[in-house]
Design a protein around this motif. Structure first.
Motif, PDB file in Angstrom:
ATOM      1  N   VAL A  52       3.916  -7.200   0.969  1.00 42.42           N
ATOM      2  CA  VAL A  52       4.134  -6.265  -0.133  1.00 42.42           C
ATOM      3  C   VAL A  52       4.586  -7.029  -1.374  1.00 42.42           C
ATOM      4  CG1 VAL A  52       5.494  -4.301  -0.961  1.00 42.42           C
ATOM      5  CG2 VAL A  52       4.689  -4.337   1.406  1.00 42.42           C
ATOM      6  N   ALA A  53       5.502  -7.961  -1.182  1.00 40.97           N
ATOM      7  CA  ALA A  53       6.003  -8.757  -2.311  1.00 40.97           C
ATOM      8  C   ALA A  53       4.886  -9.566  -2.952  1.00 40.97           C
ATOM      9  CB  ALA A  53       7.135  -9.674  -1.831  1.00 40.97           C
ATOM     10  N   ARG A  54       4.031 -10.142  -2.131  1.00 42.98           N
ATOM     11  CA  ARG A  54       2.915 -10.933  -2.648  1.00 42.98           C
ATOM     12  C   ARG A  54       1.971 -10.061  -3.477  1.00 42.98           C
ATOM     13  NH1 ARG A  54       0.323 -13.356   2.238  1.00 42.98           N
ATOM     14  NH2 ARG A  54       2.463 -14.072   2.492  1.00 42.98           N
ATOM     15  N   ILE A  55       1.707  -8.861  -2.985  1.00 45.61           N
ATOM     16  CA  ILE A  55       0.800  -7.953  -3.697  1.00 45.61           C
ATOM     17  C   ILE A  55       1.400  -7.523  -5.029  1.00 45.61           C
ATOM     18  CG2 ILE A  55      -0.251  -5.663  -3.618  1.00 45.61           C
ATOM     19  CD1 ILE A  55      -0.400  -6.069  -0.522  1.00 45.61           C
ATOM     20  N   LEU A  56       2.673  -7.132  -5.022  1.00 46.32           N
ATOM     21  CA  LEU A  56       3.287  -6.669  -6.267  1.00 46.32           C
ATOM     22  C   LEU A  56       3.407  -7.800  -7.283  1.00 46.32           C
ATOM     23  CD1 LEU A  56       6.059  -4.045  -5.460  1.00 46.32           C
ATOM     24  CD2 LEU A  56       3.656  -3.735  -5.983  1.00 46.32           C
ATOM     25  N   GLY A  57       3.763  -8.996  -6.825  1.00 43.00           N
ATOM     26  CA  GLY A  57       3.838 -10.123  -7.751  1.00 43.00           C
ATOM     27  C   GLY A  57       2.499 -10.384  -8.413  1.00 43.00           C
ATOM     28  N   TYR A  58       1.434 -10.324  -7.631  1.00 41.58           N
ATOM     29  CA  TYR A  58       0.079 -10.517  -8.167  1.00 41.58           C
ATOM     30  C   TYR A  58      -0.251  -9.422  -9.188  1.00 41.58           C
ATOM     31  CZ  TYR A  58      -5.028 -10.386  -8.310  1.00 41.58           C
ATOM     32  OH  TYR A  58      -6.335 -10.336  -8.734  1.00 41.58           O
ATOM     33  N   CYS A  59      -0.007  -8.168  -8.820  1.00 40.77           N
ATOM     34  CA  CYS A  59      -0.360  -7.053  -9.706  1.00 40.77           C
ATOM     35  C   CYS A  59       0.481  -7.045 -10.980  1.00 40.77           C
ATOM     36  CB  CYS A  59      -0.203  -5.728  -8.964  1.00 40.77           C
ATOM     37  SG  CYS A  59      -1.442  -5.452  -7.669  1.00 40.77           S
ATOM     38  N   ASN A  60       1.760  -7.392 -10.844  1.00 45.79           N
ATOM     39  CA  ASN A  60       2.620  -7.392 -12.025  1.00 45.79           C
ATOM     40  C   ASN A  60       2.167  -8.444 -13.037  1.00 45.79           C
ATOM     41  OD1 ASN A  60       5.131  -6.307 -13.281  1.00 45.79           O
ATOM     42  ND2 ASN A  60       5.772  -8.449 -13.134  1.00 45.79           N
ATOM     43  N   ALA A  61       1.776  -9.608 -12.547  1.00 49.93           N
ATOM     44  CA  ALA A  61       1.332 -10.678 -13.451  1.00 49.93           C
ATOM     45  C   ALA A  61       0.072 -10.273 -14.213  1.00 49.93           C
ATOM     46  CB  ALA A  61       1.086 -11.951 -12.649  1.00 49.93           C
ATOM     47  N   ARG A  62      -0.718  -9.396 -13.618  1.00 46.06           N
ATOM     48  CA  ARG A  62      -1.978  -8.965 -14.248  1.00 46.06           C
ATOM     49  C   ARG A  62      -1.915  -7.530 -14.756  1.00 46.06           C
ATOM     50  NH1 ARG A  62      -2.088 -12.465 -10.519  1.00 46.06           N
ATOM     51  NH2 ARG A  62      -3.556 -14.219 -10.445  1.00 46.06           N
ATOM     52  N   ARG A  63      -0.735  -6.921 -14.646  1.00 50.56           N
ATOM     53  CA  ARG A  63      -0.498  -5.554 -15.101  1.00 50.56           C
ATOM     54  C   ARG A  63      -1.447  -4.542 -14.448  1.00 50.56           C
ATOM     55  NH1 ARG A  63       1.986  -5.321 -21.142  1.00 50.56           N
ATOM     56  NH2 ARG A  63       3.321  -7.155 -20.961  1.00 50.56           N
TER      57      ARG A  63
END
Length: 473
Positions: A52-63
């Motif tokens: 979950v953390a990996r997914i959110l970090g990825y999505c946050n960086a790309r908005r």
């Protein structure tokens, strides 16, 4: 402003997540239970908090917008987007573990994807009770229930979902993890972040696990269905029952005959409690300590209520099967409502003393809009009514599409005028964002916006739920 999840997003995530994390059949995740609208998006089901953390970090960086998905049972559109850029839908269905139980502490730690019925069974296995109970407990998941601060039938005695939670594990929008799985009953160390996350509907982060408070199982339980002459009498009956039994009253449900008429019309099958269905009924459920007999206690309540003119008839469950049959009636009413198809369904709460006034005024006001059948039922013990408006027999809800907005406004205006809330236990989601803006306190909304901007500055978490996207018209 958030952006859409694309095929590039899917390709990037496939490089860092196992193949079984992705859902090719996305339709079950992109429709809501009443079929009012559908969404879009890529669906990913991580297996643990690290993913979950990996997914959110990825999505946050790309908005990239992220919509958390629990059991999909929500009725206000919080679990799907029916417009705007397609999000990444993050399902917690694989995170179902009961991580630990602490019988001496009456605590259980469950992952956010755990189904409520499974949590109840895990509590039962260690001789405890997890008291959150509602009709969708076979599919609703703990994360979604906490995210919406769900209520259910036992709020009167045990409180809503917030009261059942001691600590949380939450992945923040940037992918960092708040390890807040505390089992403490007392902890005055600053802001209560647990309570901030509960009820936020996934707009501030994603819950991945919760430390849940359990309670002792009552030694004896009982139930009765009592016929009452009016909602006002039902309210007086509640006070009488609490005077006699204290916090032994676990649930106190108000039921109108229309609910039973719908069950007769479309099912599910049920055993009629009375030879002739009364206009108003109350289902009372009690749990008592050792040494007290539930049947005798209910008989005492009935006798006192009959003497006071508060009940006209009644049935006391004499066995577990009888109790289950009475609860089957109450729990089947939402399914019958779904089969009929409502013009407008409202989940409202009122000060207890205003419940009879609302019921008395709502019907005549709706009659000025059109001819409808009304099924009013709910948790009278905590002032939560499910006030649902249906077409006449032989008509369908689509015949009244032009009246839906007027019906909702009528009922919400009356609720607000009587000091109530237009969302009692289902949350705001996307369906009631406009209602929150219309009836909510401006200072509260400004504080909520400030919190959202501080914790989710890129606006990726459940965009458009609870608070409108600032770029929306």
């Amino acid at each position: 402003m958030y952006t859409a999840a694309t095929t590039d997003t899917l390709a990037d995530l496939r490089a860092v997540l196992p193949d079984d994390s992705f859902r090719t059949d996305t339709n079950p995740y992109l429709t809501e239970p009443r079929g009012r609208f559908a969404g879009s998006g890529i669906v990913v089901a991580p297996r643990d908090t690290a993913e979950v953390a990996r997914i959110l970090g990825y999505c946050n960086a790309r908005r990239i917008g992220v919509v958390p998905y629990g059991g999909g049972t929500g009725l206000v559109g919080g679990q799907l987007m029916n417009g705007g850029a397609a999000p990444l839908v993050l399902s917690l269905e694989r995170m179902t573990a009961i991580r630990a139980t602490y019988p001496s502490e009456s605590v259980l730690v469950a992952e956010a994807g755990a189904i409520l019925a499974d949590v109840q069974r895990a509590a039962e296995d260690i001789g405890r009770l997890f008291p959150l109970s509602l009709a969708s407990e076979g599919s609703a998941r703990i994360g979604g229930l906490l995210s919406t601060n769900a209520g259910g039938v036992n709020v009167l005695r045990y409180g809503n979902a917030r009261a059942q939670c001691l600590g949380l594990e939450v992945v923040r929008p940037d992918g960092t993890v708040w390890n807040g799985l505390s089992r403490l009953r007392k902890d005055n160390t600053g802001y209560d972040l647990r309570d901030l996350m509960i009820g936020a509907e996934g707009t501030l982060g994603i819950m991945t696990a919760a430390a849940l408070r359990l309670v002792p199982k009552p030694a004896g339980v009982g139930a009765a269905m009592l016929a009452v002459p009016s909602p006002a009498a039902a309210l007086d009956l509640l006070a009488l029952a609490q005077d006699r039994l204290g916090d032994g009253v676990s649930a106190f449900e108000l039921i109108h005959r229309q609910g039973l008429d719908f069950l007769t019309e479309v099912g599910p099958d049920f055993r009629a409690p009375f030879a002739q269905t009364p206009e108003w009924m109350v289902l009372i459920d009690i749990g008592l300590p050792a040494g007290l007999e539930p049947d005798a206690a209910l008989e005492t309540v009935f006798e006192a209520a009959a003497e006071a003119g508060l009940v006209t008839d009644g049935i006391i469950a004499r066995s577990g099967a009888d109790r289950d049959a009475l609860w089957h009636i109450r729990e089947s009413i939402p399914e019958a409502n779904r089969r009929i198809g409502s013009v407008s369904s409202q989940d409202i709460s009122l000060p207890l003393s205003q419940v009879p006034a609302f019921i008395a005024q709502a019907g005549p006001q709706l009659a000025r809009i059109g001819d409808f059948r009304i099924n009013c039922f709910g948790h009278l013990g905590d002032g939560n009514l499910h006030y649902n408006v249906f077409p006449l027999k032989g008509e369908t809800r689509t015949d009244h599409d032009d009246k839906r907005a007027a019906v909702k406004t009528c009922l919400h205006d009356l609720t607000d005028a009587l000091g109530g809330s237009v969302s009692a236990e289902h949350g705001i989601g996307r369906l009631k964002v406009g209602d929150l803006e219309r009836y909510g306190d401006p200072a509260k909304l400004a504080m909520m916006r400030a919190i959202k901007d501080a914790l989710d500055p890129n606006g990726i978490m459940n965009p458009g739920a609870v608070l409108r996207n600032l770029t929306d018209d």
